[in-house]
Write a protein that holds these residues in place. Structure first.
Motif, PDB file in Angstrom:
ATOM      1  N   TRP A  64     -82.508  23.161  28.693  1.00 15.13           N
ATOM      2  CA  TRP A  64     -81.955  22.404  29.835  1.00 15.13           C
ATOM      3  C   TRP A  64     -82.686  22.776  31.130  1.00 15.13           C
ATOM      4  CZ3 TRP A  64     -79.327  25.103  33.845  1.00 15.13           C
ATOM      5  CH2 TRP A  64     -78.834  24.278  34.865  1.00 15.13           C
ATOM      6  N   LEU A 101     -85.008  20.319  33.897  1.00 16.58           N
ATOM      7  CA  LEU A 101     -84.791  20.091  35.332  1.00 16.58           C
ATOM      8  C   LEU A 101     -85.961  20.623  36.158  1.00 16.58           C
ATOM      9  CD1 LEU A 101     -80.996  20.522  36.157  1.00 16.58           C
ATOM     10  CD2 LEU A 101     -82.463  18.556  36.566  1.00 16.58           C
ATOM     11  N   LEU A 153     -88.602  17.966  35.902  1.00 18.86           N
ATOM     12  CA  LEU A 153     -88.220  16.774  36.674  1.00 18.86           C
ATOM     13  C   LEU A 153     -88.471  16.991  38.168  1.00 18.86           C
ATOM     14  CD1 LEU A 153     -86.892  13.966  36.703  1.00 18.86           C
ATOM     15  CD2 LEU A 153     -84.659  15.099  36.816  1.00 18.86           C
ATOM     16  N   ASP A 196     -90.675  11.083  31.675  1.00 18.72           N
ATOM     17  CA  ASP A 196     -89.642  10.844  30.654  1.00 18.72           C
ATOM     18  C   ASP A 196     -90.073  11.381  29.292  1.00 18.72           C
ATOM     19  OD1 ASP A 196     -88.018   9.542  32.584  1.00 18.72           O
ATOM     20  OD2 ASP A 196     -89.282   7.769  32.373  1.00 18.72           O
ATOM     21  N   LEU A 244     -86.857  18.787  25.628  1.00 14.70           N
ATOM     22  CA  LEU A 244     -85.548  18.812  24.956  1.00 14.70           C
ATOM     23  C   LEU A 244     -85.665  19.304  23.514  1.00 14.70           C
ATOM     24  CD1 LEU A 244     -83.857  15.483  26.202  1.00 14.70           C
ATOM     25  CD2 LEU A 244     -83.120  17.822  26.740  1.00 14.70           C
ATOM     26  N   CYS A 268     -77.813  15.762  26.346  1.00 14.92           N
ATOM     27  CA  CYS A 268     -79.057  14.980  26.537  1.00 14.92           C
ATOM     28  C   CYS A 268     -79.631  14.551  25.187  1.00 14.92           C
ATOM     29  CB  CYS A 268     -80.109  15.795  27.291  1.00 14.92           C
ATOM     30  SG  CYS A 268     -79.764  15.950  29.045  1.00 14.92           S
ATOM     31  N   ASP A 285     -83.713   6.961  30.027  1.00 14.72           N
ATOM     32  CA  ASP A 285     -84.315   7.993  30.885  1.00 14.72           C
ATOM     33  C   ASP A 285     -83.413   8.305  32.084  1.00 14.72           C
ATOM     34  OD1 ASP A 285     -86.592   8.082  29.192  1.00 14.72           O
ATOM     35  OD2 ASP A 285     -87.295   6.233  30.124  1.00 14.72           O
ATOM     36  N   LYS A 333     -81.343  11.872  32.836  1.00 16.17           N
ATOM     37  CA  LYS A 333     -81.359  12.534  34.154  1.00 16.17           C
ATOM     38  C   LYS A 333     -79.930  12.768  34.660  1.00 16.17           C
ATOM     39  CE  LYS A 333     -85.894  10.806  35.089  1.00 16.17           C
ATOM     40  NZ  LYS A 333     -86.583   9.533  35.273  1.00 16.17           N
ATOM     41  N   LEU A 375     -78.560  15.693  32.769  1.00 16.62           N
ATOM     42  CA  LEU A 375     -79.162  16.976  33.175  1.00 16.62           C
ATOM     43  C   LEU A 375     -78.456  17.553  34.404  1.00 16.62           C
ATOM     44  CD1 LEU A 375     -83.004  16.321  32.721  1.00 16.62           C
ATOM     45  CD2 LEU A 375     -81.602  17.934  31.411  1.00 16.62           C
ATOM     46  N   ILE A 376     -77.991  16.671  35.294  1.00 21.77           N
ATOM     47  CA  ILE A 376     -77.379  17.158  36.552  1.00 21.77           C
ATOM     48  C   ILE A 376     -75.852  17.019  36.587  1.00 21.77           C
ATOM     49  CG2 ILE A 376     -79.464  16.661  37.918  1.00 21.77           C
ATOM     50  CD1 ILE A 376     -77.842  14.210  39.093  1.00 21.77           C
TER      51      ILE A 376
END
Lengths: 192, 192
Positions: free
Chosen positions: A40, A44, A47, A60, A67, B43, B60, B64, B67-68
């Motif tokens: 995880w 992030l 990203l 992506d 992952l 995810c 995608d 995201k 993830l948050i």
């Protein structure tokens, strides 16, 4: 078995990654990190740092790689990045990830096995960036934990600079910032 | 401070999600799950089940979001899905997620805060699917753990069916499969 049932069985099987322990401790915690929460964290990290990749990347795809990148550890455990990479270990990880992905419907099995191999090869722009990002959190852990894991595993500054300079293959700018932090750790005596 | 430095500080701050504990135990483990490893798990769950969404989704964006989605818990902790949702709690989570995302460069702060609010609102196709997926692993945990968390928190079968029927808003087909599993749990006496 229905396709959804197959996927749910996969979802249960990969829970085991939550019980694979790594060699560094999350900042502020007195326990080792597991490979699921690490996965995880690197997603992030990728990203938020995507704009600093040397090459054009598809973030992506990078996130999907990250992952699944550690699923092979369910059967093989985690290996410290400073250990010599043996052909046997890599082969066993490939067997492990194949066993797990094989639980998915056939098309997904093929798609994600190919993505895992692309990550492992580290030759495409996406995989170079993903591999660069994968190295960042353990360095932050050591930098915030008085070099706990470096000291425990007798990792030298020469090893740290040599192994992690590959971050530059994904992002020169990111490696520049990390390198300065490592140089400060050498100055302060945390990294010897 | 450089943009990269800001992002690295964010990366260190969100480590705290690895210390937020949830109410269920990963299958086969004798400890509670933390919200960081849960975020990874949902995810992959979303990615593998994406074709079963009722509506067209952008997977995608869904990933995201997931993830948050729990970052607000760093300041507020996790709340069981069967608890009444208070306006205060939701407000505090919004404040928490804002504090953390504010560590990022301004454009990213705005982008991901908007994405978090979209998830919370649960009105768009992407957020409906994300919210449906978010409910799946805790059900699998209970189904594989003799209803451990249901029993501990005195959760009734009426609550389980009522709260989780919302999975159907994201994927009718997935809810059909899960519902059958829950009905089996009622028959076997695991869920009362």
């Amino acid at each position: 078995m229905s396709q959804i049932e197959k996927i749910l069985n996969f979802i249960v099987e990969i829970e085991k990654l939550k019980n694979v322990y790594r060699k560094t401790r999350p900042v502020g915690l007195d326990r080792y990190e597991n490979s699921a929460e690490h996965s995880w964290h690197v997603c992030l990290c990728a990203l938020m740092l995507k704009d600093y990749s040397n090459d054009d990347i598809n973030i992506d795809r990078v996130i999907k790689m990250l992952l699944i990148h550690d699923l092979g550890e369910i059967d093989c455990g985690d290996t410290i990045v400073y250990a010599a990479e043996s052909a046997d270990l890599k082969e066993n990880e490939a067997i492990g990830v194949k066993r797990i992905l094989k639980m998915l419907p056939d098309q997904q099995f093929k798609e994600y096995l190919a993505l895992w191999h692309e990550f492992e090869a580290g030759e495409s722009a996406d995989s170079k960036f993903a591999k660069a990002i994968d190295r960042v959190p353990p360095l932050l852990h050591n930098l915030h934990d008085e070099g706990h894991s470096w000291k425990k595993h007798n990792v030298t500054k020469e090893q740290v600079f040599s192994v992690n300079s590959r971050i530059g293959e994904g992002s020169e700018e990111l490696w520049g910032v990390i390198k300065r932090k490592l140089e400060e750790a050498v100055s302060s005596g945390t990294l010897k």
